[in-house]
Write an enzyme that holds these catalytic residues in place. Structure first.
Site, short mmCIF file in Angstrom:
data_model
loop_
_atom_site.label_atom_id
_atom_site.label_comp_id
_atom_site.label_asym_id
_atom_site.label_seq_id
_atom_site.Cartn_x
_atom_site.Cartn_y
_atom_site.Cartn_z
N LYS A 1 -10.58 -0.80 10.36
CA LYS A 1 -10.91 -1.88 9.63
C LYS A 1 -11.13 -3.19 10.50
O LYS A 1 -11.55 -4.31 10.06
CB LYS A 1 -9.71 -2.19 8.63
N ASP B 32 3.00 -4.62 7.91
CA ASP B 32 1.69 -3.70 7.68
C ASP B 32 0.54 -4.65 8.03
O ASP B 32 0.24 -5.50 7.09
CB ASP B 32 1.76 -3.02 6.46
N GLN C 31 -4.61 -5.03 6.59
CA GLN C 31 -5.83 -5.99 6.24
C GLN C 31 -5.74 -7.39 6.87
O GLN C 31 -6.92 -7.98 7.12
CB GLN C 31 -5.48 -6.37 4.85
N HIS D 21 0.66 -1.18 -0.04
CA HIS D 21 0.00 -0.01 0.05
C HIS D 21 0.85 1.34 -0.02
O HIS D 21 2.16 1.11 0.61
CB HIS D 21 -0.83 -0.13 1.34
N CYS E 158 -5.12 2.62 -3.48
CA CYS E 158 -3.80 3.27 -2.80
C CYS E 158 -2.65 2.02 -3.04
O CYS E 158 -1.58 1.90 -2.27
CB CYS E 158 -3.79 3.57 -1.47
N1 C6P Z 1 -6.47 0.58 2.82
C1 C6P Z 1 -8.06 0.14 1.40
O1 C6P Z 1 -9.23 0.67 0.86
P1 C6P Z 1 -5.24 3.59 7.14
O2 C6P Z 1 -5.54 4.70 6.02
O3 C6P Z 1 -3.87 4.46 8.02
O4 C6P Z 1 -6.13 3.22 8.04
O5 C6P Z 1 -4.48 2.59 6.48
C2 C6P Z 1 -3.51 2.62 5.35
C3 C6P Z 1 -3.31 1.12 4.83
C4 C6P Z 1 -2.32 0.30 5.10
N2 C6P Z 1 -1.87 -0.96 4.67
C5 C6P Z 1 -2.86 -1.61 4.00
C6 C6P Z 1 -2.56 -2.82 3.56
C7 C6P Z 1 -4.01 -0.76 3.68
O6 C6P Z 1 -5.09 -1.42 3.15
C8 C6P Z 1 -4.25 0.43 4.01
C9 C6P Z 1 -5.73 1.13 4.19
C10 C6P Z 1 -7.62 0.83 2.41
O7 C6P Z 1 -7.60 -0.85 0.90
C11 C6P Z 1 -7.71 2.74 2.17
S1 C6P Z 1 -6.59 3.18 1.07
#
Ligand code: C6P
Length: 407
Positions: free
Chosen positions: A227, A201, A204, A124, A365
């Site tokens: 999430k 990370d 997910q 991401h 993203c």
């Molecule tokens: N992905 C998606 O629709 P934040 O925004 O900080 O809560 O998470 C960022 C992030 C980091 N790593 C991974 C693997 C992610 O999937 C995400 C967030 C969302 O897939 C929003 S772009």
């Protein structure tokens, strides 16, 4: 295993009763953010109605109650991911802030010009851009391990990229664009053999499986509350205590200090050293309630139920002519990313919305993943524990309808 209590769970998420464009909501955008159970909503409402004050600051009753709730949530999260100590649980805004924190503190203290940081091609943006910024500032080098057309990390090449100069490996546990679950245990073992710290990370992965940071033996693990059935604006950085102790603070301000004079400042102990300013108190409490809720259901049960959903959705999708699944490895979490011949993903998203179905269409993203598969975007249905096979049927018949009309 007793049957997964899907009806009970659905009844606990008030938003699932909403109608969208006069149709029952079919919410399949859970990888972007998922919906909240009544228990989480109530925990926040209860705090604001009965127990709210600032934390760690007051001797008055409300402040003590709010602090107990806040620190109680930290304890719950420690248990949820099996950290050794609450000192290893740092509250941040989300995964993005957790990774930036590591780039601004651990990396600045330990990585310098010519050193290497290793990531994968399925990251991401939040696990790419902070490292690019760091490398631009310091002269460190970002190395990217490739993926194959199944959407899997090419492990041999990944291992070859681990060099004497590698100072950090930062890898997504489960890809948001592909659903791929990376072989993180193998990655961590290879890193440990060379004494290289690993950041996962987990944005997910954490809503879909049991995460045990001690069993994984990762050095850092980042995730977002929103999430994980908890509020937005709150997340967690787990770090091994010895590493966190040695790291400089992230931001300066209240609560992260023990003593301040104009000559010098003595920093607070863990975890407060990394939590400057008034934290997102109610969101932390909400995250604690979400973790209680999930613990009661059992993450292994969630994982087994969602595996069934993904399997069902994949088999149905494979029968649709002109549909190509992006991300086809066997090691997958509950994400179905796809493209259709002749219909742009944004049109898929808009047309499905007219049927009450919420999916995400876009680059998620993860633009380098889109580039690799030579698609501008994908349509992505992402499942949560409250989704059903009937909802997948609604999605598939929606896709078939739009192929008939526009394909
Ligand atoms: N992905 C998606 O629709 P934040 O925004 O900080 O809560 O998470 C960022 C992030 C980091 N790593 C991974 C693997 C992610 O999937 C995400 C967030 C969302 O897939 C929003 S772009």
């Amino acid at each position: 295993m007793t049957a997964f209590p899907i009806e009970k769970i659905r009844a606990e998420f008030p938003i699932l009763k909403e109608k969208i464009r006069n149709k029952p909501l079919v919410y399949l955008d859970n990888a972007a953010t998922c919906q909240k159970p009544q228990a989480v909503i109530d925990s926040i409402s209860h705090l604001y109605s009965h127990e709210y004050a600032n934390v760690h600051r007051g001797v008055h009753t409300l402040s003590v109650k709010a602090t107990d709730r806040y620190e109680g949530a930290r304890e719950k999260i420690k248990n949820f991911i099996n950290a050794k100590s609450t000192k290893e649980i740092i509250f941040v805004k989300g995964t993005t802030e957790a990774i930036n924190l590591i780039a601004q503190t651990f990396a600045k203290a330990n990585i310098t010009k010519g050193d290497e940081i290793l990531i994968t091609a399925m990251e991401h943006h939040s696990n790419i851009v902070p490292w690019q910024m760091f490398c631009a500032e310091t002269g460190a080098v970002l190395k990217v391990a490739p993926i194959n057309l199944q959407g899997e990390l090419i492990y041999d090449q990944f291992e070859k990229l681990i060099s004497d100069k590698t100072r950090l490996i930062s890898v997504v546990h489960m890809s948001n664009a592909l659903g791929t679950i990376n072989p993180v245990k193998k990655i961590i073992a290879a890193a440990k053999a060379k004494n290289i710290p690993v950041l996962l990370d987990g944005a997910q992965a954490i809503p879909h499986m049991t995460v045990d940071v001690q069993a994984l033996d990762c050095d850092f693990y980042a995730f977002s509350g929103h999430k994980l059935y908890a509020p937005s604006g709150i997340g967690v950085l787990y770090g091994k205590q010895a590493l966190l102790e040695a790291m400089p603070p992230y931001q300066g301000g209240g609560d992260m200090i023990r003593k301040v004079t104009f000559e010098e400042t003595e920093y607070n102990t863990l975890p407060y050293k990394f939590e400057a300013g008034t934290p997102s108190i109610a969101d932390v409490v909400g995250l604690g309630a979400a973790v209680d809720y999930l613990t009661e259901i059992g993450m292994d049960n969630v994982a087994a139920y969602e595996a069934e959903l993904l399997d069902y959705a994949t088999k149905k999708a494979e029968q649709i002519e002109g549909l190509r699944i992006i991300g086809q490895t066997k090691e997958k979490g509950a994400i179905l990313s796809f493209v259709l011949d002749k219909i742009h993903p944004h049109d898929i998203g808009t047309m499905l919305d007219s049927l009450g179905i919420a999916i995400r269409a876009g680059h998620h993203c993860a633009m380098p993943v889109m580039d690799f598969f030579e698609v501008p975007a994908t349509a992505r249905a992402s499942f949560a524990m409250y989704n059903t096979k009937e909802e997948i049927d609604v999605l598939m018949s929606g896709i078939e309808q739009l192929i008939e009309v526009f394909g």
